[in-house]
Design a protein around this motif. Structure first.
Motif, PDB file in Angstrom:
ATOM      1  N   LEU A 144       0.831  -1.201   0.000  1.00 16.86           N
ATOM      2  CA  LEU A 144       0.000   0.000   0.000  1.00 16.86           C
ATOM      3  C   LEU A 144       0.866   1.252   0.000  1.00 16.86           C
ATOM      4  CD1 LEU A 144      -2.829  -0.993   2.528  1.00 16.86           C
ATOM      5  CD2 LEU A 144      -3.005  -0.821   0.039  1.00 16.86           C
TER       6      LEU A 144
ATOM      7  N   LEU B 161       1.318   2.889  -3.255  1.00 17.04           N
ATOM      8  CA  LEU B 161       0.143   3.558  -3.819  1.00 17.04           C
ATOM      9  C   LEU B 161      -0.189   4.869  -3.117  1.00 17.04           C
ATOM     10  CD1 LEU B 161      -2.087   0.354  -4.072  1.00 17.04           C
ATOM     11  CD2 LEU B 161      -0.597   1.327  -5.836  1.00 17.04           C
ATOM     12  N   ALA B 162       0.627   5.229  -2.136  1.00 13.74           N
ATOM     13  CA  ALA B 162       0.299   6.378  -1.283  1.00 13.74           C
ATOM     14  C   ALA B 162       0.149   7.671  -2.064  1.00 13.74           C
ATOM     15  CB  ALA B 162       1.358   6.534  -0.196  1.00 13.74           C
TER      16      ALA B 162
ATOM     17  N   TRP C 124      -3.394   6.857  -4.802  1.00 13.09           N
ATOM     18  CA  TRP C 124      -4.718   6.364  -4.409  1.00 13.09           C
ATOM     19  C   TRP C 124      -5.297   7.237  -3.302  1.00 13.09           C
ATOM     20  CZ3 TRP C 124      -6.247   0.599  -4.334  1.00 13.09           C
ATOM     21  CH2 TRP C 124      -5.836  -0.035  -5.513  1.00 13.09           C
TER      22      TRP C 124
ATOM     23  N   GLU D  31      -6.616   8.282   0.174  1.00  6.35           N
ATOM     24  CA  GLU D  31      -6.236   7.755   1.490  1.00  6.35           C
ATOM     25  C   GLU D  31      -7.337   6.900   2.094  1.00  6.35           C
ATOM     26  OE1 GLU D  31      -4.706   6.500   4.872  1.00  6.35           O
ATOM     27  OE2 GLU D  31      -3.583   7.354   3.187  1.00  6.35           O
TER      28      GLU D  31
ATOM     29  N   LEU E  74      -7.038   3.384   0.778  1.00  3.57           N
ATOM     30  CA  LEU E  74      -5.900   2.718   1.402  1.00  3.57           C
ATOM     31  C   LEU E  74      -6.244   2.310   2.828  1.00  3.57           C
ATOM     32  CD1 LEU E  74      -2.995   5.058   0.206  1.00  3.57           C
ATOM     33  CD2 LEU E  74      -3.717   2.892  -0.802  1.00  3.57           C
TER      34      LEU E  74
ATOM     35  N   GLN F 274      -8.553  -0.771   2.843  1.00  2.00           N
ATOM     36  CA  GLN F 274      -7.829  -2.019   2.592  1.00  2.00           C
ATOM     37  C   GLN F 274      -6.959  -2.398   3.790  1.00  2.00           C
ATOM     38  OE1 GLN F 274      -5.874  -2.769  -1.068  1.00  2.00           O
ATOM     39  NE2 GLN F 274      -7.699  -2.379  -2.299  1.00  2.00           N
ATOM     40  N   ARG F 275      -6.315  -1.397   4.374  1.00  2.00           N
ATOM     41  CA  ARG F 275      -5.461  -1.665   5.535  1.00  2.00           C
ATOM     42  C   ARG F 275      -6.282  -2.297   6.664  1.00  2.00           C
ATOM     43  NH1 ARG F 275      -3.926   3.290   5.966  1.00  2.00           N
ATOM     44  NH2 ARG F 275      -2.313   3.120   4.349  1.00  2.00           N
TER      45      ARG F 275
ATOM     46  N   ARG G  54      -5.376  -6.589  -7.082  1.00  2.00           N
ATOM     47  CA  ARG G  54      -4.002  -6.471  -6.569  1.00  2.00           C
ATOM     48  C   ARG G  54      -3.412  -7.858  -6.306  1.00  2.00           C
ATOM     49  NH1 ARG G  54      -3.336  -3.717  -1.480  1.00  2.00           N
ATOM     50  NH2 ARG G  54      -1.161  -3.574  -2.140  1.00  2.00           N
TER      51      ARG G  54
ATOM     52  N   GLU H  66       1.943  -4.093  -8.771  1.00  2.00           N
ATOM     53  CA  GLU H  66       0.700  -3.372  -8.527  1.00  2.00           C
ATOM     54  C   GLU H  66       0.054  -3.026  -9.869  1.00  2.00           C
ATOM     55  OE1 GLU H  66      -1.114  -2.643  -5.936  1.00  2.00           O
ATOM     56  OE2 GLU H  66       0.255  -3.523  -4.453  1.00  2.00           O
TER      57      GLU H  66
END
Length: 766
Positions: free
Chosen positions: A208, A211-212, A215, A217, A220, A223-224, A495, A511
């Protein structure tokens, strides 16, 4: 050339021209040494004609693709349909049609609508996931995952939709209901196929960071949280009457002495094993109650926890105390070991002996359940033989085609309709030649969508799912456009599959999507559109009433892409009137093509070049609504310049209207094309080339700096764009209005943001 602004005539005029020119085919620009840009819209599901949500999503993707075309990039902007799945099958069953007939008819309807909506796609990339030429490679991917140990079959408790009569992945259960039909989901124990996405949990989490910068936040974060890494330890507890200890995962090993009881997932085999005969009736009743709850309900912190005694005791290794063992519905069978240590929240570790456990990491993420007990999906390429077990279908025998089953009863009944297709099911075992049976489940449509973007660059490639050369040329996708609702489903699956293919050398990147743009929803009267509420808005009716360009313009102008749009507050009629004004300006220009703008009105030229510079920056930063506002302002500026005597023959007017037409083509392609022709150019404006802003003309002499005292605006200063913080601070504090507001009080803090803002915080009590 039309004599009045008639959007219907303009659309009818240019649609066949664009179809003939095919301006957005990537092959036109191949080999020209241009930088490549790959843009993918989350592809459409053919549930009917395009709707307002499609209009919004594809409008933003089209805007960006058209901008890249104008900038001269070698752009790939493909199109396809996510054509398998439950909605198509259910609709076909209700209408008495075969799912294939229903699906392909809707695809053709949508394809015509996409063309009318002027989406800048390369039609040679067109794919449908229900085509055997596509799902052949979905099956190939399944076999590779099976070979790698990443596809497997097991018996477990699964989410069950009683209406669609099929299992669902965790990601397809929304607030306890089936995302497809809205029915309340229950649990059922079944043998199902899974993809071992948990083997990639840590990589999905770690990457991730890659992708910072591209994408949102919030995606992200979703998903986190969905992957949900937790660090703790495993502790072994002895159970009365059981030889093997029970392993418990806990994040609080230091608090183990304070444990009061062990909690076991009610539907786990361990709960079944440990339950004593006298406790069985209560346990079985509790188990049935648990099946009616979703995981979200079971884990809700505000819900009172329930449990039922299993009649057994465990020994706490830290104290030797006997702890009762319960089945408790807040414990899930496939999280860690399915056994939890219950410790009071207020327990404070004291002098009791602490037990040291084995360090462990667990994840909230579960393996991806891909089986579906339905007909309209990609057949699973496995053959079941009593002698050989699970046998992969040989690659040379792919695709395993769906049997036609025309006229058969496809209504959901808990087992796949394929099971009744005896001639299709019965097959010789590829290993021993004996009688065997095909697997009758089909794959969830999310398997198709987990890799379709890899097929677009080479849709006709026959030596594998992807062309290695095309992968090197186009991956990763530069821009992906779609809804944030896919954060923990499709986007996570895509992903995962990309990482698997990266590991086996089929793709060059771990990715799939460098940048992600989310769009909001189109609502009406403050609520989501639905037939039951009577607040639906029909896209086709809006296009017929106002025209494609006006609808597109109204959508883009409504606000930032990620925000919801309330159609009741939109003004496609106002957008139509602006387009008419812009169209009229193009018809008034009388200077010849090629006239030197340097001889024209300098004030108008400055406005034009500042607009070009601003719109360029605004498009790059996804501030599309503000970019449209700047185009509207430029049109008004040109109108005033012409009316005040600048005159339609002034080359600066031609320059301004030409730039307006090119920039407007991102949002209103029909009107822009008509303007382009009225200005004396050949089609198509889409490839005219983005106008360049002259830095000298675009430069701003002064900007307005807002000065606040205690958060309230007290003055506005005209300052040079390059003013320094010290200079701005000095000017602000010297302002008579600011000095009056301070009334002799000193400034505690002066916050300076050159060149636009100074915020002065007075000292307290002065």
């Amino acid at each position: 050339m039309t004599s009045s602004y008639d959007f219907r005539a303009i659309e009818a005029k240019w649609l066949p021209v664009w179809r003939r020119l095919d301006p957005f085919a990537a092959r036109h620009r191949a080999g020209q040494g241009r930088q490549r840009r790959y843009l993918v819209d989350m592809f459409s599901y053919p549930s009917g004609d395009l709707h307002m949500g499609n209009a919004e999503a594809f409008c933003f993707g089209d805007l960006l693709a058209r901008y890249w075309f104008q900038r001269g990039y070698h752009v790939l902007h493909p199109i396809g349909w996510d054509a398998f799945g439950l909605p198509a099958e259910n609709a076909a069953i209700r209408g008495g049609a075969h799912p294939a007939e229903w699906t392909y008819a809707n695809i053709e309807t949508q394809a015509a609508s996409f063309r009318r909506y002027a989406v800048s796609v390369d039609w040679s990339t067109r794919l449908h996931t229900c085509d055997p030429d596509f799902y052949r490679w979905t099956q190939w991917l399944f076999l590779r995952l099976y070979e790698l140990g990443l596809a497997y079959r097991k018996a477990s408790w699964a989410n069950w939709c009683p209406t669609d009569q099929t299992v669902l992945a965790n990601e397809q259960v929304i607030d306890g209901r089936c995302e497809r039909c809205g029915s309340r989901v229950t649990k059922r124990e079944l043998t199902q196929w899974y993809f071992r996405i948990t083997a990639y949990a840590q990589r999905l989490l770690d990457d991730l960071a890659l992708l910072a910068d591209g994408w949102p936040e919030r995606v992200l974060a979703m998903q986190r949280n969905w992957i949900g890494r937790t660090d703790g330890v495993y502790l072994d507890f002895r159970i009365d009457g059981r030889d093997e200890p029970v392993t418990v995962f806990t994040t609080r090993p230091d608090a183990a002495p304070g444990a009061r009881w062990l909690a076991v997932a009610p539907e786990s085999s361990l709960a079944e094993e440990l339950c004593t005969p006298e406790c069985r009736p209560a346990y079985l009743s509790y188990l049935e109650e648990t099946k009616q709850l979703t995981e979200i309900e079971r884990l809700a912190t505000e819900r009172e926890r329930t449990r039922v005694f299993l009649g057994r005791y465990a020994v706490n290794p830290a104290t030797g105390d006997r702890l009762p063992v319960y089945a408790a519905d807040h414990v899930l069978p496939d999280y860690a070991t399915g056994v939890a240590l219950e410790i009071p929240d207020d327990y404070q570790p004291g002098g009791a002996a602490m037990v040291t456990g084995e360090p462990a990491v667990v994840y909230r993420l579960r393996d991806w359940l891909i089986s579906r007990q339905r007909y309209w999906g990609c057949p699973i390429p496995i053959i079941h033989c009593e002698a050989c077990g699970e046998v992969p279908v040989p690659v040379e025998d792919l695709p395993v085609r769906l049997p036609d089953l025309r006229g058969a009863d496809l209504a959901p009944r808990g087992v796949s309709p394929l099971a009744a297709a005896t001639d299709w099911v019965t097959v010789a075992c590829p290993k021993c030649g004996g009688e065997a049976r095909r697997d009758t489940d089909t794959m969830d449509t999310f398997v198709d969508s987990s890799w379709y973007f890899l097929r677009y660059p080479s849709p006709d490639y026959q030596d594998g799912p992807v062309d290695p050369q095309a992968m090197r040329e186009w991956l990763p996708v530069d821009q992906y456009v779609g809804g944030a609702e896919h954060a923990t489903g499709h986007l996570l699956f895509a992903r995962f599959i990309t990482k698997v293919l990266y590991d086996i050398g089929l793709v060059p990147t771990p990715e799939p999507f460098t940048k992600l743009l989310n769009q909001g929803q189109v609502i009406n009267q403050g609520r989501a559109m639905s037939k039951s509420l009577g607040n639906g808005v029909d896209l086709a009716e809006q296009l017929d009433r106002y025209g494609v360009d006006a609808v597109r313009l109204a959508i883009v102008f409504a606000g930032p892409p990620a925000e919801d749009i309330d159609w009741a507050e939109m003004s496609p009629g106002g957008a139509q009137r602006f387009l008419q004004r812009a169209w009229r300006l193009a018809g008034e220009v009388t200077s010849p093509v090629g006239a030197d703008p340097a001889t024209g009105d300098r004030s108008l030229r400055r406005a034009t070049h500042r607009t070009i510079a601003e719109v360029t920056e605004l498009v790059e930063s996804y501030r599309f609504n503000v970019a449209v506002a700047r185009l509207m302002a430029l049109a008004n500026t040109v109108r005033r310049a012409v009316d005040r005597g600048c005159g339609p023959a002034d080359p600066a007017v031609r320059e301004a209207v030409t730039a307006l037409a090119v920039m407007l083509s991102l949002v209103a392609p029909y009107t822009a094309e008509e303007m382009w022709q009225r200005l004396g150019h050949q089609p198509t404006v889409a490839l005219a080339g983005w106008p360049a802003a002259d830095p000298a003309l675009a430069a701003v002499d002064t900007v307005t700096c807002v000065v606040q005292v205690a958060g309230k605006v007290k003055d506005r200063l005209a300052v040079p764009p390059g003013v320094t913080a010290d200079q701005l601070r000095e000017r602000a504090l010297a302002s008579p209005a600011v000095r009056a507001a301070l009334a002799g009080r000193p400034a505690d803090r002066v916050i300076v943001r050159p060149p636009r803002l100074v915020n002065i915080v007075p000292a307290a009590g002065g």
